[in-house]
Scaffold this motif. Sequence first.
Motif, PDB file in Angstrom:
ATOM      1  N   VAL A  14       0.670  -1.335  -0.084  1.00 56.56           N
ATOM      2  CA  VAL A  14      -0.204  -0.027  -0.032  1.00 56.56           C
ATOM      3  C   VAL A  14       0.852   1.336   0.061  1.00 56.56           C
ATOM      4  O   VAL A  14       0.375   2.245  -0.743  1.00 56.56           O
ATOM      5  CB  VAL A  14      -0.947  -0.104   1.292  1.00 56.56           C
ATOM      6  CG1 VAL A  14      -1.618   1.239   1.253  1.00 56.56           C
ATOM      7  CG2 VAL A  14      -1.702  -1.271   0.892  1.00 56.56           C
ATOM      8  N   GLN A  15       2.053   1.475   0.661  1.00 55.62           N
ATOM      9  CA  GLN A  15       2.843   2.515   0.771  1.00 55.62           C
ATOM     10  C   GLN A  15       3.425   2.584  -0.637  1.00 55.62           C
ATOM     11  O   GLN A  15       3.496   3.999  -1.064  1.00 55.62           O
ATOM     12  CB  GLN A  15       3.760   2.143   1.965  1.00 55.62           C
ATOM     13  CG  GLN A  15       3.397   2.083   3.318  1.00 55.62           C
ATOM     14  CD  GLN A  15       4.378   1.859   4.335  1.00 55.62           C
ATOM     15  OE1 GLN A  15       4.938   1.004   4.074  1.00 55.62           O
ATOM     16  NE2 GLN A  15       4.497   2.759   5.497  1.00 55.62           N
ATOM     17  N   ILE A  16       3.951   1.642  -0.996  1.00 52.54           N
ATOM     18  CA  ILE A  16       4.857   1.552  -2.451  1.00 52.54           C
ATOM     19  C   ILE A  16       3.569   2.132  -3.619  1.00 52.54           C
ATOM     20  O   ILE A  16       3.882   2.977  -4.266  1.00 52.54           O
ATOM     21  CB  ILE A  16       5.186   0.436  -2.813  1.00 52.54           C
ATOM     22  CG1 ILE A  16       6.224  -0.048  -1.878  1.00 52.54           C
ATOM     23  CG2 ILE A  16       5.835   0.468  -4.280  1.00 52.54           C
ATOM     24  CD1 ILE A  16       6.741  -1.628  -2.033  1.00 52.54           C
ATOM     25  N   PHE A  17       2.515   1.490  -3.325  1.00 55.80           N
ATOM     26  CA  PHE A  17       1.490   1.862  -4.283  1.00 55.80           C
ATOM     27  C   PHE A  17       0.920   3.532  -4.294  1.00 55.80           C
ATOM     28  O   PHE A  17       1.084   4.112  -5.313  1.00 55.80           O
ATOM     29  CB  PHE A  17       0.187   1.054  -4.053  1.00 55.80           C
ATOM     30  CG  PHE A  17      -1.162   1.454  -4.867  1.00 55.80           C
ATOM     31  CD1 PHE A  17      -1.104   0.886  -6.225  1.00 55.80           C
ATOM     32  CD2 PHE A  17      -2.128   2.272  -4.369  1.00 55.80           C
ATOM     33  CE1 PHE A  17      -2.354   1.113  -6.958  1.00 55.80           C
ATOM     34  CE2 PHE A  17      -3.218   2.596  -5.304  1.00 55.80           C
ATOM     35  CZ  PHE A  17      -3.242   1.747  -6.563  1.00 55.80           C
ATOM     36  N   ARG A  18       0.761   4.050  -3.007  1.00 53.72           N
ATOM     37  CA  ARG A  18       0.526   5.428  -2.826  1.00 53.72           C
ATOM     38  C   ARG A  18       1.601   6.383  -3.414  1.00 53.72           C
ATOM     39  O   ARG A  18       1.391   7.312  -3.973  1.00 53.72           O
ATOM     40  CB  ARG A  18       0.170   5.758  -1.378  1.00 53.72           C
ATOM     41  CG  ARG A  18      -1.111   5.104  -0.782  1.00 53.72           C
ATOM     42  CD  ARG A  18      -1.347   5.350   0.830  1.00 53.72           C
ATOM     43  NE  ARG A  18      -2.682   4.782   0.770  1.00 53.72           N
ATOM     44  CZ  ARG A  18      -2.952   4.527   2.152  1.00 53.72           C
ATOM     45  NH1 ARG A  18      -1.974   4.558   3.120  1.00 53.72           N
ATOM     46  NH2 ARG A  18      -4.097   4.058   2.554  1.00 53.72           N
ATOM     47  N   GLN A  22       1.288   8.815  -6.345  1.00 50.02           N
ATOM     48  CA  GLN A  22       1.159  10.339  -6.376  1.00 50.02           C
ATOM     49  C   GLN A  22       2.085  10.719  -7.313  1.00 50.02           C
ATOM     50  O   GLN A  22       1.969  11.954  -7.980  1.00 50.02           O
ATOM     51  CB  GLN A  22       1.780  10.454  -4.897  1.00 50.02           C
ATOM     52  CG  GLN A  22       0.984  10.377  -4.063  1.00 50.02           C
ATOM     53  CD  GLN A  22       1.656  10.765  -2.668  1.00 50.02           C
ATOM     54  OE1 GLN A  22       2.785  11.051  -2.350  1.00 50.02           O
ATOM     55  NE2 GLN A  22       0.981  10.850  -1.557  1.00 50.02           N
ATOM     56  N   LYS A  23       3.070   9.965  -7.896  1.00 48.17           N
ATOM     57  CA  LYS A  23       4.047  10.400  -8.815  1.00 48.17           C
ATOM     58  C   LYS A  23       3.363  10.181 -10.316  1.00 48.17           C
ATOM     59  O   LYS A  23       3.678  11.189 -11.267  1.00 48.17           O
ATOM     60  CB  LYS A  23       5.331   9.443  -8.879  1.00 48.17           C
ATOM     61  CG  LYS A  23       6.073   9.437  -7.612  1.00 48.17           C
ATOM     62  CD  LYS A  23       7.020  10.751  -7.878  1.00 48.17           C
ATOM     63  CE  LYS A  23       7.773  10.244  -6.049  1.00 48.17           C
ATOM     64  NZ  LYS A  23       8.497  11.764  -5.892  1.00 48.17           N
ATOM     65  N   ASN A  24       2.328   9.378 -10.571  1.00 50.51           N
ATOM     66  CA  ASN A  24       1.723   8.972 -11.714  1.00 50.51           C
ATOM     67  C   ASN A  24       0.579   8.209 -11.584  1.00 50.51           C
ATOM     68  O   ASN A  24       0.486   7.101 -11.862  1.00 50.51           O
ATOM     69  CB  ASN A  24       2.906   8.209 -12.774  1.00 50.51           C
ATOM     70  CG  ASN A  24       2.389   8.086 -14.124  1.00 50.51           C
ATOM     71  OD1 ASN A  24       1.255   8.642 -14.510  1.00 50.51           O
ATOM     72  ND2 ASN A  24       3.070   7.618 -15.130  1.00 50.51           N
ATOM     73  N   SER A  25      -0.323   9.014 -11.559  1.00 55.17           N
ATOM     74  CA  SER A  25      -1.753   8.348 -11.029  1.00 55.17           C
ATOM     75  C   SER A  25      -2.327   7.947 -12.251  1.00 55.17           C
ATOM     76  O   SER A  25      -2.985   6.816 -12.404  1.00 55.17           O
ATOM     77  CB  SER A  25      -2.548   9.511 -10.649  1.00 55.17           C
ATOM     78  OG  SER A  25      -2.788  10.559 -11.719  1.00 55.17           O
ATOM     79  N   ALA A  26      -2.034   8.207 -13.509  1.00 52.79           N
ATOM     80  CA  ALA A  26      -2.518   7.424 -14.751  1.00 52.79           C
ATOM     81  C   ALA A  26      -1.994   6.014 -15.029  1.00 52.79           C
ATOM     82  O   ALA A  26      -2.572   5.172 -15.285  1.00 52.79           O
ATOM     83  CB  ALA A  26      -2.189   8.452 -16.187  1.00 52.79           C
ATOM     84  N   ALA A  27      -0.568   5.929 -14.586  1.00 54.85           N
ATOM     85  CA  ALA A  27      -0.151   4.415 -14.594  1.00 54.85           C
ATOM     86  C   ALA A  27      -0.700   3.453 -13.359  1.00 54.85           C
ATOM     87  O   ALA A  27      -0.587   2.293 -13.964  1.00 54.85           O
ATOM     88  CB  ALA A  27       1.596   4.699 -14.489  1.00 54.85           C
ATOM     89  N   MET A  28      -1.278   4.143 -12.713  1.00 49.19           N
ATOM     90  CA  MET A  28      -1.893   3.222 -11.494  1.00 49.19           C
ATOM     91  C   MET A  28      -3.134   3.082 -11.316  1.00 49.19           C
ATOM     92  O   MET A  28      -3.929   2.621 -10.500  1.00 49.19           O
ATOM     93  CB  MET A  28      -1.388   3.799 -10.312  1.00 49.19           C
ATOM     94  CG  MET A  28       0.137   3.781  -9.933  1.00 49.19           C
ATOM     95  SD  MET A  28       1.003   2.384 -10.555  1.00 49.19           S
ATOM     96  CE  MET A  28       0.837   1.312  -8.897  1.00 49.19           C
TER      97      MET A  28
END
Length: 61
Positions: A14-18, A22-28
């Motif tokens: 979850v921490q890595i995902f967040r 934040q850096k690239n919301s479109a990729a996630m």
Amino acid sequence: MAHLGEKSLDLTAVQIFRELQQKNSAAMCNVNPMRFGQVLLKAGVVRRHTEYGNVYQVVRR
């Protein structure tokens, strides 16, 4: 993924995902944190179980 001799951080999926979100919301956008943890394992990221849950050894780039 941490290589031999590199200083790594122990972060949950979850921490890595967040951070990545934040850096690239479109990729996630098509991934949720649970699925992301499965992707980390398939990618060979080292997982360790702690009293707080599973953590992955990662290096910030």
